[in-house]
Motif scaffolding. Structure first.
Motif, mmCIF file in Angstrom:
data_model
loop_
_atom_site.group_PDB
_atom_site.id
_atom_site.type_symbol
_atom_site.label_atom_id
_atom_site.label_comp_id
_atom_site.label_asym_id
_atom_site.label_seq_id
_atom_site.Cartn_x
_atom_site.Cartn_y
_atom_site.Cartn_z
ATOM 1 N N ARG A 7 16.783 24.486 40.990
ATOM 2 C CA ARG A 7 16.332 25.686 41.703
ATOM 3 C C ARG A 7 17.252 25.922 42.888
ATOM 4 O O ARG A 7 17.558 25.008 43.644
ATOM 5 C CB ARG A 7 14.898 25.507 42.168
ATOM 6 N N LEU A 8 17.702 27.147 43.007
ATOM 7 C CA LEU A 8 18.605 27.546 44.081
ATOM 8 C C LEU A 8 17.943 28.621 44.924
ATOM 9 O O LEU A 8 17.126 29.400 44.424
ATOM 10 C CB LEU A 8 19.916 28.080 43.497
ATOM 11 N N VAL A 9 18.306 28.663 46.198
ATOM 12 C CA VAL A 9 17.811 29.710 47.091
ATOM 13 C C VAL A 9 18.944 30.080 48.045
ATOM 14 O O VAL A 9 19.633 29.208 48.572
ATOM 15 C CB VAL A 9 16.539 29.266 47.858
ATOM 16 N N CYS A 10 19.132 31.363 48.235
ATOM 17 C CA CYS A 10 20.175 31.829 49.144
ATOM 18 C C CYS A 10 19.695 31.646 50.582
ATOM 19 O O CYS A 10 18.612 32.119 50.938
ATOM 20 C CB CYS A 10 20.498 33.295 48.877
ATOM 21 N N PRO A 11 20.490 31.003 51.425
ATOM 22 C CA PRO A 11 20.089 30.807 52.814
ATOM 23 C C PRO A 11 20.088 32.104 53.634
ATOM 24 O O PRO A 11 19.507 32.146 54.707
ATOM 25 C CB PRO A 11 21.105 29.812 53.360
ATOM 26 N N GLU A 16 15.747 33.596 45.108
ATOM 27 C CA GLU A 16 15.566 32.339 44.401
ATOM 28 C C GLU A 16 15.888 32.535 42.925
ATOM 29 O O GLU A 16 15.570 33.562 42.351
ATOM 30 C CB GLU A 16 14.131 31.849 44.554
ATOM 31 N N TRP A 17 16.528 31.523 42.322
ATOM 32 C CA TRP A 17 16.821 31.567 40.902
ATOM 33 C C TRP A 17 17.027 30.137 40.400
ATOM 34 O O TRP A 17 17.039 29.187 41.173
ATOM 35 C CB TRP A 17 18.025 32.456 40.613
ATOM 36 N N PRO A 34 24.408 35.604 43.891
ATOM 37 C CA PRO A 34 24.596 36.720 42.960
ATOM 38 C C PRO A 34 23.975 38.024 43.456
ATOM 39 O O PRO A 34 24.289 39.083 42.938
ATOM 40 C CB PRO A 34 23.900 36.236 41.683
ATOM 41 N N ASP A 35 23.146 37.945 44.480
ATOM 42 C CA ASP A 35 22.467 39.137 44.989
ATOM 43 C C ASP A 35 23.196 39.734 46.197
ATOM 44 O O ASP A 35 23.641 40.862 46.160
ATOM 45 C CB ASP A 35 21.025 38.780 45.344
ATOM 46 N N CYS A 36 23.326 38.936 47.267
ATOM 47 C CA CYS A 36 23.920 39.473 48.503
ATOM 48 C C CYS A 36 25.378 39.050 48.689
ATOM 49 O O CYS A 36 26.038 39.485 49.622
ATOM 50 C CB CYS A 36 23.100 39.042 49.718
ATOM 51 N N GLU A 44 24.349 24.027 50.139
ATOM 52 C CA GLU A 44 23.454 24.806 50.999
ATOM 53 C C GLU A 44 22.501 25.691 50.194
ATOM 54 O O GLU A 44 21.522 26.191 50.736
ATOM 55 C CB GLU A 44 24.266 25.657 51.977
ATOM 56 N N PHE A 45 22.768 25.874 48.906
ATOM 57 C CA PHE A 45 21.907 26.689 48.057
ATOM 58 C C PHE A 45 20.832 25.858 47.339
ATOM 59 O O PHE A 45 19.937 26.413 46.725
ATOM 60 C CB PHE A 45 22.736 27.437 47.005
ATOM 61 N N MET A 46 20.936 24.539 47.402
ATOM 62 C CA MET A 46 19.950 23.686 46.733
ATOM 63 C C MET A 46 18.599 23.817 47.426
ATOM 64 O O MET A 46 18.513 23.727 48.644
ATOM 65 C CB MET A 46 20.380 22.216 46.761
ATOM 66 N N ARG A 47 17.568 24.031 46.633
ATOM 67 C CA ARG A 47 16.238 24.235 47.208
ATOM 68 C C ARG A 47 15.605 22.926 47.671
ATOM 69 O O ARG A 47 14.963 22.873 48.702
ATOM 70 C CB ARG A 47 15.338 24.924 46.194
#
Length: 59
Positions: A7-11, A16-17, A34-36, A44-47
């Protein structure tokens, strides 16, 4: 074989994806949301810590 995912989350934008850890690049490389399109280290993207450990196992 069981499919693995992390699971990844943009800081920045908090999107989340999920992704297959075998498909991700090196933990020390830059990764873009992939969004912003915010760019930071992949770590840093690891949830969670579990997600980070799963990616380490595939590298």
């Amino acid at each position: 074989m069981v499919d693995a995912f992390v699971r990844l989350v943009c800081p920045e934008c908090t999107k989340e994806w999920q992704d297959n850890p075998a498909d991700l690049q090196s933990l020390r490389s830059n990764f873009s949301c992939p969004d912003c399109h915010a760019t930071r280290r992949l770590t840093e993207f690891m949830r969670t810590e579990r997600d980070l450990e799963a990616v380490k196992q595939f590298q």
